[in-house]
Motif scaffolding. Structure first.
Motif, PDB file in Angstrom:
ATOM      1  N   ARG A   1     -35.962  28.134  10.094  1.00 49.88           N
ATOM      2  CA  ARG A   1     -34.632  27.741  10.586  1.00 49.88           C
ATOM      3  C   ARG A   1     -33.608  27.763   9.469  1.00 49.88           C
ATOM      4  O   ARG A   1     -32.478  28.229   9.656  1.00 49.88           O
ATOM      5  CB  ARG A   1     -34.681  26.336  11.205  1.00 49.88           C
ATOM      6  CG  ARG A   1     -35.413  26.239  12.507  1.00 49.88           C
ATOM      7  CD  ARG A   1     -35.008  24.993  13.287  1.00 49.88           C
ATOM      8  NE  ARG A   1     -35.101  23.792  12.479  1.00 49.88           N
ATOM      9  CZ  ARG A   1     -36.198  23.041  12.361  1.00 49.88           C
ATOM     10  NH1 ARG A   1     -37.311  23.402  12.996  1.00 49.88           N
ATOM     11  NH2 ARG A   1     -36.186  21.936  11.643  1.00 49.88           N
ATOM     12  N   LEU A   2     -33.984  27.254   8.300  1.00 53.38           N
ATOM     13  CA  LEU A   2     -33.064  27.237   7.166  1.00 53.38           C
ATOM     14  C   LEU A   2     -32.689  28.656   6.745  1.00 53.38           C
ATOM     15  O   LEU A   2     -31.515  28.968   6.518  1.00 53.38           O
ATOM     16  CB  LEU A   2     -33.694  26.476   5.999  1.00 53.38           C
ATOM     17  CG  LEU A   2     -32.848  26.378   4.720  1.00 53.38           C
ATOM     18  CD1 LEU A   2     -31.561  25.624   5.001  1.00 53.38           C
ATOM     19  CD2 LEU A   2     -33.641  25.674   3.616  1.00 53.38           C
ATOM     20  N   ASP A   3     -33.694  29.517   6.678  1.00 56.69           N
ATOM     21  CA  ASP A   3     -33.433  30.910   6.301  1.00 56.69           C
ATOM     22  C   ASP A   3     -32.576  31.608   7.354  1.00 56.69           C
ATOM     23  O   ASP A   3     -31.642  32.349   7.021  1.00 56.69           O
ATOM     24  CB  ASP A   3     -34.770  31.640   6.137  1.00 56.69           C
ATOM     25  CG  ASP A   3     -34.582  33.108   5.806  1.00 56.69           C
ATOM     26  OD1 ASP A   3     -34.082  33.412   4.709  1.00 56.69           O
ATOM     27  OD2 ASP A   3     -34.922  33.955   6.670  1.00 56.69           O
ATOM     28  N   PHE A   4     -32.869  31.352   8.616  1.00 58.36           N
ATOM     29  CA  PHE A   4     -32.105  31.960   9.713  1.00 58.36           C
ATOM     30  C   PHE A   4     -30.646  31.502   9.689  1.00 58.36           C
ATOM     31  O   PHE A   4     -29.721  32.308   9.840  1.00 58.36           O
ATOM     32  CB  PHE A   4     -32.756  31.577  11.045  1.00 58.36           C
ATOM     33  CG  PHE A   4     -31.982  31.997  12.255  1.00 58.36           C
ATOM     34  CD1 PHE A   4     -31.935  33.322  12.654  1.00 58.36           C
ATOM     35  CD2 PHE A   4     -31.280  31.054  13.002  1.00 58.36           C
ATOM     36  CE1 PHE A   4     -31.218  33.707  13.775  1.00 58.36           C
ATOM     37  CE2 PHE A   4     -30.558  31.427  14.119  1.00 58.36           C
ATOM     38  CZ  PHE A   4     -30.526  32.757  14.504  1.00 58.36           C
ATOM     39  N   ALA A   5     -30.427  30.208   9.492  1.00 58.76           N
ATOM     40  CA  ALA A   5     -29.058  29.690   9.461  1.00 58.76           C
ATOM     41  C   ALA A   5     -28.283  30.256   8.274  1.00 58.76           C
ATOM     42  O   ALA A   5     -27.094  30.596   8.397  1.00 58.76           O
ATOM     43  CB  ALA A   5     -29.080  28.160   9.394  1.00 58.76           C
TER      44      ALA A   5
ATOM     45  N   VAL B   1     -37.800  17.845  10.578  1.00 55.51           N
ATOM     46  CA  VAL B   1     -36.688  17.775   9.647  1.00 55.51           C
ATOM     47  C   VAL B   1     -36.699  19.013   8.768  1.00 55.51           C
ATOM     48  O   VAL B   1     -37.731  19.396   8.208  1.00 55.51           O
ATOM     49  CB  VAL B   1     -36.793  16.504   8.779  1.00 55.51           C
ATOM     50  CG1 VAL B   1     -35.647  16.444   7.795  1.00 55.51           C
ATOM     51  CG2 VAL B   1     -36.817  15.281   9.672  1.00 55.51           C
ATOM     52  N   ALA B   2     -35.531  19.647   8.624  1.00 52.83           N
ATOM     53  CA  ALA B   2     -35.431  20.846   7.801  1.00 52.83           C
ATOM     54  C   ALA B   2     -35.591  20.489   6.337  1.00 52.83           C
ATOM     55  O   ALA B   2     -35.127  19.442   5.867  1.00 52.83           O
ATOM     56  CB  ALA B   2     -34.087  21.530   8.038  1.00 52.83           C
ATOM     57  N   VAL B   3     -36.285  21.339   5.586  1.00 49.69           N
ATOM     58  CA  VAL B   3     -36.479  21.134   4.153  1.00 49.69           C
ATOM     59  C   VAL B   3     -35.876  22.306   3.420  1.00 49.69           C
ATOM     60  O   VAL B   3     -35.655  23.373   3.971  1.00 49.69           O
ATOM     61  CB  VAL B   3     -37.982  21.008   3.817  1.00 49.69           C
ATOM     62  CG1 VAL B   3     -38.566  19.786   4.480  1.00 49.69           C
ATOM     63  CG2 VAL B   3     -38.748  22.244   4.273  1.00 49.69           C
ATOM     64  N   SER B   4     -35.589  22.079   2.146  1.00 47.07           N
ATOM     65  CA  SER B   4     -34.981  23.141   1.353  1.00 47.07           C
ATOM     66  C   SER B   4     -36.040  24.116   0.889  1.00 47.07           C
ATOM     67  O   SER B   4     -37.232  23.810   0.840  1.00 47.07           O
ATOM     68  CB  SER B   4     -34.267  22.531   0.137  1.00 47.07           C
ATOM     69  OG  SER B   4     -35.195  21.799  -0.642  1.00 47.07           O
ATOM     70  N   GLY B   5     -35.598  25.307   0.512  1.00 47.25           N
ATOM     71  CA  GLY B   5     -36.493  26.332   0.040  1.00 47.25           C
ATOM     72  C   GLY B   5     -36.849  27.314   1.117  1.00 47.25           C
ATOM     73  O   GLY B   5     -36.582  27.086   2.287  1.00 47.25           O
ATOM     74  N   GLU B   6     -37.471  28.402   0.742  1.00 43.39           N
ATOM     75  CA  GLU B   6     -37.856  29.459   1.670  1.00 43.39           C
ATOM     76  C   GLU B   6     -39.359  29.619   1.617  1.00 43.39           C
ATOM     77  O   GLU B   6     -39.947  29.771   0.558  1.00 43.39           O
ATOM     78  CB  GLU B   6     -37.165  30.778   1.306  1.00 43.39           C
ATOM     79  CG  GLU B   6     -35.650  30.702   1.411  1.00 43.39           C
ATOM     80  CD  GLU B   6     -34.990  32.030   1.120  1.00 43.39           C
ATOM     81  OE1 GLU B   6     -35.746  32.991   0.857  1.00 43.39           O
ATOM     82  OE2 GLU B   6     -33.766  32.108   1.147  1.00 43.39           O
ATOM     83  N   GLY B   7     -39.989  29.600   2.767  1.00 50.27           N
ATOM     84  CA  GLY B   7     -41.433  29.738   2.843  1.00 50.27           C
ATOM     85  C   GLY B   7     -41.843  31.170   3.089  1.00 50.27           C
ATOM     86  O   GLY B   7     -41.029  32.091   3.065  1.00 50.27           O
TER      87      GLY B   7
END
Length: 287
Positions: free
Chosen positions: A29-33, A96-102
């Protein structure tokens, strides 16, 4: 205004992130956003116009559809998503969203319609057809289309780029205050208040509202003069016409002056109402 344009982008990306809950993992989700926000910035070409940004977001379409397309693309690459990791028969729950890219992060964003390999002429006609289709869906070209789209926004926020009366009051309090002051000036006309120096109180209040409208960046110059000029036009021209019709040609100047001051206040109120309605309409119309 710059704040309005950026707020539209933030609202759109937030909707996409919300739609991704239960579909993509937190890192996905973080990467997509991030990629969605970057792609929108590329497509807007640095534009700070809320109208142009709304058109760009309309081209991207429904945020939920983008999430589904991202999930399908990850599935085709064999990358598990939140939906895939959920136990059978148990719906995926938000996390909960976390920082970083998996490992599920990707570097490229799915191509939108205009990015597909096609001759320039085909892309141009495709874009024109899409714009016409969007106009038909949103009611452009029809009388008071902006007001209808604003009324529909509670059921379909994308109809006005997520903007309705509530968001305008929240995001543009100064513009709303200007319209409220103009209305107050009209409502003070029937009240017999002592003048301020040589000026009547409704005139002073109207001048304050007119100044706020003139210094606003939300309306074009034409709309500003229409909005604040309607009360003056109603007072002068409307007073002359209505007053002249009421006394007739042979009544004399004294009778005409009396009738003019008798109806000019009412015409000022009517003009104010028309002007404020026009300003509100243009504020809602983000097409």
């Amino acid at each position: 205004m710059i704040e309005r344009a950026d707020q539209l982008v933030l609202n759109y990306v937030s909707k996409a992130a919300d739609a991704a809950h239960g579909v993509l993992r937190a890192d996905q989700r973080l990467d997509f956003a991030k990629r969605l926000r970057a792609r929108i910035e590329v497509e807007r070409h640095g534009s700070q116009s809320a109208r142009e940004v709304a058109k760009v977001l309309a081209r991207f379409g429904d945020p939920a559809a983008l999430v589904e397309r991202e999930a399908r693309r990850l599935a085709e690459q064999g990358v598990p998503t939140k939906r895939d990791l959920a136990p059978a028969g148990v719906p995926a729950t938000p996390e909960v969203a976390v920082s970083g890219e998996g490992p599920g992060g990707t570097r490229t964003f799915p191509a939108i319609v205009d990015d597909r390999d096609a001759p320039p002429g085909v892309r141009a006609y495709r874009r024109i057809a899409q714009e016409r289709l969007d106009q038909q869906r949103q009611g452009h070209g029809l009388p008071l289309a902006g007001l209808r789209r604003a009324a529909m926004s509670s059921a379909n926020p994308m109809a006005t780029g997520g903007r309705d009366a509530r968001t305008i009051v929240k995001e543009q309090p100064r513009d709303v205050s200007a319209m409220v002051i103009l209305v107050v000036a009209a409502l003070l006309v029937p009240i017999d208040l002592p003048p301020l120096a040589i000026f009547e109180v409704p005139v002073v209040v109207w001048a304050v509202g007119a100044a706020l409208v003139l210094f606003s960046e939300s309306w074009k110059v034409r709309d500003k003069f229409l909005g604040i000029g309607a009360p003056l036009l109603g007072y002068s021209v409307g007073g002359v016409l209505i007053g002249g019709l009421r006394v007739g040609i042979e009544a004399g100047m004294q009778a005409f002056v009396e009738q003019f001051f008798d109806v000019s206040g009412t015409m000022f109120m009517i003009g104010t109402g028309v002007g404020v309605v026009w300003l509100a309409y243009r504020l809602l119309d983000v097409s």
